[in-house]
Motif scaffolding. Structure first.
Motif, PDB file in Angstrom:
ATOM      1  N   ALA A 179       0.666  -1.208  -0.128  1.00 20.95           N
ATOM      2  CA  ALA A 179      -0.143   0.100   0.045  1.00 20.95           C
ATOM      3  C   ALA A 179       0.711   1.147  -0.034  1.00 20.95           C
ATOM      4  N   ALA A 180       1.938   1.260   0.720  1.00 19.05           N
ATOM      5  CA  ALA A 180       2.849   2.306   0.739  1.00 19.05           C
ATOM      6  C   ALA A 180       3.407   2.536  -0.529  1.00 19.05           C
ATOM      7  N   ALA A 181       3.499   1.659  -1.462  1.00 21.30           N
ATOM      8  CA  ALA A 181       4.277   1.516  -2.816  1.00 21.30           C
ATOM      9  C   ALA A 181       3.143   2.492  -3.617  1.00 21.30           C
ATOM     10  N   VAL A 182       1.949   2.071  -3.397  1.00 16.87           N
ATOM     11  CA  VAL A 182       0.842   2.548  -4.245  1.00 16.87           C
ATOM     12  C   VAL A 182       0.514   4.159  -3.842  1.00 16.87           C
ATOM     13  N   VAL A 183       0.758   4.517  -2.496  1.00 17.45           N
ATOM     14  CA  VAL A 183       0.649   5.767  -1.833  1.00 17.45           C
ATOM     15  C   VAL A 183       1.839   6.582  -2.605  1.00 17.45           C
ATOM     16  N   VAL A 184       2.886   6.201  -2.778  1.00 16.99           N
ATOM     17  CA  VAL A 184       3.927   6.988  -3.327  1.00 16.99           C
ATOM     18  C   VAL A 184       3.879   7.039  -4.804  1.00 16.99           C
ATOM     19  N   ARG A 185       3.289   6.305  -5.690  1.00 15.38           N
ATOM     20  CA  ARG A 185       3.166   6.376  -6.905  1.00 15.38           C
ATOM     21  C   ARG A 185       2.109   7.440  -7.202  1.00 15.38           C
ATOM     22  N   ASP A 186       0.826   7.361  -6.123  1.00 12.13           N
ATOM     23  CA  ASP A 186      -0.330   8.149  -6.397  1.00 12.13           C
ATOM     24  C   ASP A 186       0.043   9.543  -6.054  1.00 12.13           C
ATOM     25  N   VAL A 187       1.008   9.781  -5.158  1.00  9.91           N
ATOM     26  CA  VAL A 187       1.447  10.970  -4.808  1.00  9.91           C
ATOM     27  C   VAL A 187       2.289  11.843  -6.029  1.00  9.91           C
ATOM     28  N   ARG A 188       3.109  10.870  -6.688  1.00 10.30           N
ATOM     29  CA  ARG A 188       3.967  11.506  -7.687  1.00 10.30           C
ATOM     30  C   ARG A 188       3.070  11.708  -8.899  1.00 10.30           C
ATOM     31  N   GLU A 189       2.042  10.839  -9.219  1.00 14.53           N
ATOM     32  CA  GLU A 189       1.014  11.112 -10.273  1.00 14.53           C
ATOM     33  C   GLU A 189       0.325  12.282 -10.112  1.00 14.53           C
ATOM     34  N   PHE A 190      -0.266  12.409  -8.829  1.00 14.31           N
ATOM     35  CA  PHE A 190      -1.062  13.782  -8.507  1.00 14.31           C
ATOM     36  C   PHE A 190      -0.315  15.051  -8.815  1.00 14.31           C
ATOM     37  N   LEU A 191       0.909  15.012  -8.261  1.00 15.99           N
ATOM     38  CA  LEU A 191       1.843  16.270  -8.341  1.00 15.99           C
ATOM     39  C   LEU A 191       2.287  16.442  -9.807  1.00 15.99           C
ATOM     40  N   ASP A 192       2.578  15.525 -10.450  1.00 17.05           N
ATOM     41  CA  ASP A 192       2.944  15.376 -11.943  1.00 17.05           C
ATOM     42  C   ASP A 192       1.787  16.036 -12.671  1.00 17.05           C
ATOM     43  N   SER A 193       0.300  15.735 -12.257  1.00 10.90           N
ATOM     44  CA  SER A 193      -0.555  16.024 -12.904  1.00 10.90           C
ATOM     45  C   SER A 193      -1.205  17.630 -12.749  1.00 10.90           C
ATOM     46  N   LEU A 194      -0.570  18.151 -11.387  1.00  9.12           N
ATOM     47  CA  LEU A 194      -0.790  19.545 -11.269  1.00  9.12           C
ATOM     48  C   LEU A 194       0.228  20.184 -12.089  1.00  9.12           C
ATOM     49  N   ALA A 195       1.180  19.620 -12.137  1.00  8.09           N
ATOM     50  CA  ALA A 195       2.360  20.389 -13.147  1.00  8.09           C
ATOM     51  C   ALA A 195       1.930  20.223 -14.405  1.00  8.09           C
ATOM     52  N   GLY A 196       1.253  19.330 -15.091  1.00  6.01           N
ATOM     53  CA  GLY A 196       0.798  19.077 -16.362  1.00  6.01           C
ATOM     54  C   GLY A 196      -0.347  20.216 -16.602  1.00  6.01           C
ATOM     55  N   GLN A 197      -1.189  20.692 -15.545  1.00  5.93           N
ATOM     56  CA  GLN A 197      -1.913  21.691 -15.683  1.00  5.93           C
ATOM     57  C   GLN A 197      -1.161  22.968 -15.605  1.00  5.93           C
ATOM     58  N   GLY A 198       0.003  23.312 -15.164  1.00  3.28           N
ATOM     59  CA  GLY A 198       0.471  24.428 -15.054  1.00  3.28           C
ATOM     60  C   GLY A 198       0.437  25.073 -13.728  1.00  3.28           C
ATOM     61  N   LEU A 199       0.084  24.362 -12.884  1.00  2.00           N
ATOM     62  CA  LEU A 199      -0.122  25.051 -11.573  1.00  2.00           C
ATOM     63  C   LEU A 199       1.006  24.907 -10.625  1.00  2.00           C
ATOM     64  N   LEU A 200       1.688  23.872 -10.856  1.00  2.00           N
ATOM     65  CA  LEU A 200       2.962  23.625 -10.364  1.00  2.00           C
ATOM     66  C   LEU A 200       4.180  23.648 -11.314  1.00  2.00           C
ATOM     67  N   LEU A 201       5.468  24.160 -10.840  1.00  2.00           N
ATOM     68  CA  LEU A 201       6.560  24.271 -11.897  1.00  2.00           C
ATOM     69  C   LEU A 201       7.827  23.288 -11.390  1.00  2.00           C
ATOM     70  N   ALA A 202       8.335  22.608 -12.034  1.00  2.00           N
ATOM     71  CA  ALA A 202       9.406  21.775 -11.743  1.00  2.00           C
ATOM     72  C   ALA A 202      10.458  22.766 -11.348  1.00  2.00           C
ATOM     73  N   ASP A 203      11.112  22.492 -10.428  1.00  2.00           N
ATOM     74  CA  ASP A 203      12.450  23.285 -10.056  1.00  2.00           C
ATOM     75  C   ASP A 203      13.687  22.446  -9.609  1.00  2.00           C
ATOM     76  N   ASP A 204      14.220  21.856 -10.693  1.00  2.00           N
ATOM     77  CA  ASP A 204      15.310  21.034 -10.783  1.00  2.00           C
ATOM     78  C   ASP A 204      16.678  21.514 -10.340  1.00  2.00           C
ATOM     79  N   VAL A 205      16.771  22.830  -9.938  1.00  2.00           N
ATOM     80  CA  VAL A 205      17.645  23.298  -9.469  1.00  2.00           C
ATOM     81  C   VAL A 205      18.138  22.846  -8.159  1.00  2.00           C
TER      82      VAL A 205
END
Length: 102
Positions: A66-92
């Motif tokens: 279940a922890a692995a599923v939570v980790v995956r879901d968190v990443r997908e959700f944040l990536d989704s928000l980034a895909g909508q332009g609400l979050l920006l990746a800050d790889d610096v």
């Protein structure tokens, strides 16, 4: 990786939710309590790995599957928000402090 809130996004946390307004698109969105929790961790400057680990510990500490599923879901959700332009990746990477000289 870090995400940061896009400069065009106006948001407000209230009653366990986060309400978002994207000035660029003119769209409103409301995040439920779990989404709000993730948003607030992003707003604090937490890296994605730390956010995912915190959520897995909180919601699936006793079950590694279940922890692995939570980790995956968190990443997908944040990536989704980034895909909508609400979050920006800050790889610096944060600046390194100078160590003692030899």
């Amino acid at each position: 990786m870090l995400y940061r809130i896009a400069p065009d996004v106006v948001w407000m946390a209230d009653d366990g939710e986060v309400r978002l307004y994207d000035a660029g698109s003119g769209e409103f969105q409301t995040l439920n309590s779990t989404g709000a929790e993730l948003w607030l961790l992003v707003s604090e400057g937490q890296p994605v790995n730390a956010i995912a680990s915190q959520m897995a510990q909180r919601y699936a500490a006793e079950d590694t599957g279940a922890a692995a599923v939570v980790v995956r879901d968190v990443r997908e959700f944040l990536d989704s928000l980034a895909g909508q332009g609400l979050l920006l990746a800050d790889d610096v990477a944060p600046p390194r402090t100078a160590g003692p000289s030899a």
